[in-house]
Write a protein that holds these residues in place. Structure first.
Motif, PDB file in Angstrom:
ATOM      1  N   ALA A  47      19.513  43.115   7.443  1.00 44.49           N
ATOM      2  CA  ALA A  47      19.774  43.881   8.659  1.00 44.49           C
ATOM      3  C   ALA A  47      20.618  45.120   8.394  1.00 44.49           C
ATOM      4  O   ALA A  47      20.553  46.101   9.158  1.00 44.49           O
ATOM      5  CB  ALA A  47      20.495  42.995   9.681  1.00 44.49           C
ATOM      6  N   GLY A  48      21.427  45.113   7.338  1.00 44.28           N
ATOM      7  CA  GLY A  48      22.284  46.254   7.040  1.00 44.28           C
ATOM      8  C   GLY A  48      23.205  45.948   5.889  1.00 44.28           C
ATOM      9  O   GLY A  48      23.451  44.777   5.557  1.00 44.28           O
ATOM     10  N   VAL A  49      23.717  47.016   5.262  1.00 45.20           N
ATOM     11  CA  VAL A  49      24.635  46.890   4.131  1.00 45.20           C
ATOM     12  C   VAL A  49      25.828  47.800   4.399  1.00 45.20           C
ATOM     13  O   VAL A  49      25.660  49.018   4.543  1.00 45.20           O
ATOM     14  CB  VAL A  49      23.963  47.287   2.803  1.00 45.20           C
ATOM     15  CG1 VAL A  49      24.951  47.134   1.652  1.00 45.20           C
ATOM     16  CG2 VAL A  49      22.706  46.451   2.558  1.00 45.20           C
ATOM     17  N   ALA A  50      27.010  47.233   4.479  1.00 50.38           N
ATOM     18  CA  ALA A  50      28.218  48.024   4.733  1.00 50.38           C
ATOM     19  C   ALA A  50      28.846  48.451   3.415  1.00 50.38           C
ATOM     20  O   ALA A  50      29.045  47.627   2.505  1.00 50.38           O
ATOM     21  CB  ALA A  50      29.219  47.208   5.546  1.00 50.38           C
ATOM     22  N   VAL A  51      29.149  49.728   3.304  1.00 50.12           N
ATOM     23  CA  VAL A  51      29.756  50.299   2.098  1.00 50.12           C
ATOM     24  C   VAL A  51      30.880  51.235   2.501  1.00 50.12           C
ATOM     25  O   VAL A  51      30.969  51.655   3.658  1.00 50.12           O
ATOM     26  CB  VAL A  51      28.701  51.065   1.259  1.00 50.12           C
ATOM     27  CG1 VAL A  51      27.634  50.118   0.733  1.00 50.12           C
ATOM     28  CG2 VAL A  51      28.072  52.189   2.079  1.00 50.12           C
ATOM     29  N   ARG A  52      31.714  51.589   1.540  1.00 53.35           N
ATOM     30  CA  ARG A  52      32.796  52.533   1.835  1.00 53.35           C
ATOM     31  C   ARG A  52      32.304  53.972   1.823  1.00 53.35           C
ATOM     32  O   ARG A  52      32.738  54.788   2.616  1.00 53.35           O
ATOM     33  CB  ARG A  52      33.933  52.351   0.826  1.00 53.35           C
ATOM     34  CG  ARG A  52      34.858  51.200   1.152  1.00 53.35           C
ATOM     35  CD  ARG A  52      36.043  51.140   0.220  1.00 53.35           C
ATOM     36  NE  ARG A  52      35.643  50.758  -1.126  1.00 53.35           N
ATOM     37  CZ  ARG A  52      36.514  50.528  -2.122  1.00 53.35           C
ATOM     38  NH1 ARG A  52      37.796  50.667  -1.904  1.00 53.35           N
ATOM     39  NH2 ARG A  52      36.091  50.172  -3.316  1.00 53.35           N
ATOM     40  N   ARG A  53      31.398  54.292   0.896  1.00 47.76           N
ATOM     41  CA  ARG A  53      30.898  55.658   0.783  1.00 47.76           C
ATOM     42  C   ARG A  53      29.379  55.649   0.702  1.00 47.76           C
ATOM     43  O   ARG A  53      28.805  55.010  -0.180  1.00 47.76           O
ATOM     44  CB  ARG A  53      31.483  56.339  -0.463  1.00 47.76           C
ATOM     45  CG  ARG A  53      32.982  56.581  -0.369  1.00 47.76           C
ATOM     46  CD  ARG A  53      33.502  57.369  -1.576  1.00 47.76           C
ATOM     47  NE  ARG A  53      33.367  56.606  -2.801  1.00 47.76           N
ATOM     48  CZ  ARG A  53      32.675  57.007  -3.870  1.00 47.76           C
ATOM     49  NH1 ARG A  53      32.017  58.164  -3.830  1.00 47.76           N
ATOM     50  NH2 ARG A  53      32.618  56.283  -4.953  1.00 47.76           N
ATOM     51  N   LEU A  54      28.739  56.333   1.608  1.00 51.05           N
ATOM     52  CA  LEU A  54      27.276  56.338   1.649  1.00 51.05           C
ATOM     53  C   LEU A  54      26.681  56.992   0.409  1.00 51.05           C
ATOM     54  O   LEU A  54      25.600  56.591  -0.045  1.00 51.05           O
ATOM     55  CB  LEU A  54      26.792  57.080   2.905  1.00 51.05           C
ATOM     56  CG  LEU A  54      27.140  56.458   4.254  1.00 51.05           C
ATOM     57  CD1 LEU A  54      26.677  57.371   5.383  1.00 51.05           C
ATOM     58  CD2 LEU A  54      26.498  55.082   4.396  1.00 51.05           C
ATOM     59  N   ALA A 111      31.547  48.566   9.039  1.00 53.68           N
ATOM     60  CA  ALA A 111      31.319  47.152   8.753  1.00 53.68           C
ATOM     61  C   ALA A 111      31.540  46.268   9.976  1.00 53.68           C
ATOM     62  O   ALA A 111      30.805  45.300  10.193  1.00 53.68           O
ATOM     63  CB  ALA A 111      32.235  46.709   7.616  1.00 53.68           C
ATOM     64  N   THR A 112      32.545  46.600  10.774  1.00 51.52           N
ATOM     65  CA  THR A 112      32.821  45.775  11.959  1.00 51.52           C
ATOM     66  C   THR A 112      31.653  45.794  12.933  1.00 51.52           C
ATOM     67  O   THR A 112      31.253  44.740  13.466  1.00 51.52           O
ATOM     68  CB  THR A 112      34.101  46.262  12.664  1.00 51.52           C
ATOM     69  OG1 THR A 112      35.195  46.208  11.744  1.00 51.52           O
ATOM     70  CG2 THR A 112      34.414  45.398  13.866  1.00 51.52           C
ATOM     71  N   ALA A 113      31.091  46.956  13.164  1.00 49.41           N
ATOM     72  CA  ALA A 113      29.941  47.045  14.066  1.00 49.41           C
ATOM     73  C   ALA A 113      28.767  46.256  13.509  1.00 49.41           C
ATOM     74  O   ALA A 113      28.031  45.605  14.269  1.00 49.41           O
ATOM     75  CB  ALA A 113      29.546  48.509  14.260  1.00 49.41           C
ATOM     76  N   LEU A 114      28.590  46.286  12.194  1.00 48.50           N
ATOM     77  CA  LEU A 114      27.465  45.562  11.584  1.00 48.50           C
ATOM     78  C   LEU A 114      27.598  44.061  11.766  1.00 48.50           C
ATOM     79  O   LEU A 114      26.647  43.387  12.185  1.00 48.50           O
ATOM     80  CB  LEU A 114      27.378  45.908  10.092  1.00 48.50           C
ATOM     81  CG  LEU A 114      26.293  45.168   9.296  1.00 48.50           C
ATOM     82  CD1 LEU A 114      24.901  45.492   9.820  1.00 48.50           C
ATOM     83  CD2 LEU A 114      26.403  45.518   7.805  1.00 48.50           C
TER      84      LEU A 114
END
Length: 434
Positions: free
Chosen positions: A41-48, A65-68
């Protein structure tokens, strides 16, 4: 029942990128094993814009990340960013919004595991963490499930690949600590700042998790006596070789008699000599192994790669299959088991053995005075040998089991004796039957 399960991944480093790769490459097999498709569904990272080992499909990367983890269309969350914060807040947010969580975060579990387990229990969701201790090696599930009908009495493990590589090189090549560390860094086995590994912090966190599971009691990293390997010398390793032993950094979790005869937990991480005949002595390079002793099953050993992106991702995906099945069945697996609530013994009350090398004056009566120092503190000597003569005279003493406090007091007495020039080495001895 949902027709598919959607997964959010927190972190896309060496482990996260391999998780993303396996989710894609094994999609059909995962769907068959789970009972429904598992989709990213998604991958949270610090820098795109940061370089990554795998290509993440368009539109799935996010820095929020919180929204994900709180999205309504996310069912499961995998946390592989490590550290305490923001990992703790994100895992709690995921659980509170009804997601099951898989994590590889040993530091967080060892520091604040109860908070996470309580949050999972409150919402009836899973918190699984097989990858937190020994990479691909399946050790937590056997302790939690396979040995649930048995009584585990001891867990002895090599749970840090960096330190095992260094000590193995010191044993096989005669290298010193600094030289072996530099080789480990060149080969990618050690970080530029190796403190967490060589000073035992990583192994201590893993020992806390192992002890908590094995003995059904809450054990934190702060409860673990910790010593690293930075003071281990080539002479220590050579002395072990003379005893047909090797030096390993061991995580040792065991049941001991506590106050009033009740079982208590002893948890420690330190370098120790073990005989070459012990199964753990043959664990080479950067591999890990965990040796378990229980009343009914006897002795069991689990061995394999203890770190690395792909091995750790393998353990993560194993947990993912389990929590996904539970989600489809609207059930949950085993949560925290802390019913025994055993006390943790201070290191001074832990029973162990010592190998002590002492530079002494080569004159009559020295051996007797050294033996008297051991006897005064209630420590029995198993073996003693003298090496060299004159200014190079050295005594090497191996004790029988005594409390660590007795042995430490003995060493302090030795250091104050006129005939003792220097106590050159003090190391614990494990894996030898009394």
């Amino acid at each position: 029942m949902p027709d598919r399960l959607r997964v959010a991944v927190l972190g896309c480093g060496s482990v996260g990128s391999q998780v993303v790769r396996l989710l894609d490459e094994q999609a059909d097999d995962l769907a068959a094993r789970v009972g429904a498709p598992v989709e990213l569904a998604g991958v949270a990272v610090r820098r795109l814009e940061a370089p990554r080992e795998v290509e993440v499909p368009d539109g799935l990367l996010t820095t929020d990340a919180t929204a994900l983890v709180t999205r309504d269309d996310v069912d499961l969350v995998i946390e592989v960013i490590g550290g305490i914060e923001p990992a703790r807040s994100l895992i709690l947010a995921a659980l509170e919004s009804g997601k099951s969580v898989v994590t590889a975060n040993k530091a967080l579990l060892a520091e604040d595991g109860p908070t996470l387990f309580e949050a999972a229990e409150k919402v009836g969701r899973d918190l699984y963490y097989e990858a937190a201790v020994a990479g691909a090696i399946p050790i937590l599930r056997p302790l939690r499930e396979s040995l649930a009908g048995d009584r585990v009495t001891r867990v002895l493990g090599i749970v840090n690949g960096t330190t095992n590589f260094i000590l193995d090189r010191m044993d096989t090549s005669g290298a010193g600590f600094t030289e072996a560390l530099e080789e480990a860094q060149e080969l990618g086995y050690a970080e530029a700042d190796p403190t967490a590994d060589v000073e035992g912090f990583d192994a201590a966190a893993k020992a806390a998790i192992l002890a908590s599971l094995a003995f059904h009691s809450r054990v934190t990293a702060n409860d673990v006596h910790r010593e690293g390997i930075s003071d281990v010398t080539a002479a220590d390793v050579a002395s072990a070789r003379d005893m047909n032993s090797v030096v390993k950094l061991l995580a040792i979790c065991e049941l001991r008699d506590g106050v009033g005869g009740d079982d208590a937990v002893s948890v420690r991480v330190h370098p120790a000599m073990i005989p070459r005949s012990h199964p753990l002595a043959s664990v080479r390079e950067a591999y890990n192994a965990v040796f378990v002793e229980s009343e009914a099953a006897g002795q069991l050993m689990f061995y394999g790669p203890g770190a690395g992106g792909a091995p750790t991702a393998s353990a993560v995906l194993g947990d993912l299959v389990t929590v996904a099945r539970n989600r489809l069945a609207d059930t949950r697996g085993a949560g925290e088991s802390a019913y025994a609530d055993r006390a943790v013994l201070p290191m001074g009350e832990t029973v162990t053995r010592y190998h002590v090398a002492i530079d002494v004056d080569d004159r009559a009566g020295v051996l007797a005075s050294v033996a008297t120092a051991f006897a005064e503190h209630g420590v029995s000597i198993q073996t003693v040998r003298q090496e060299g003569r004159g200014a190079d005279a050295q005594l090497v003493v191996v004790s029988h089991e005594s409390t660590d406090a007795q042995l430490a007091a003995t060493v302090e007495t030795l250091r104050g004796m006129p005939a003792v020039r220097e106590v050159t080495s003090v190391m614990r001895v494990e894996g030898v039957a009394e």
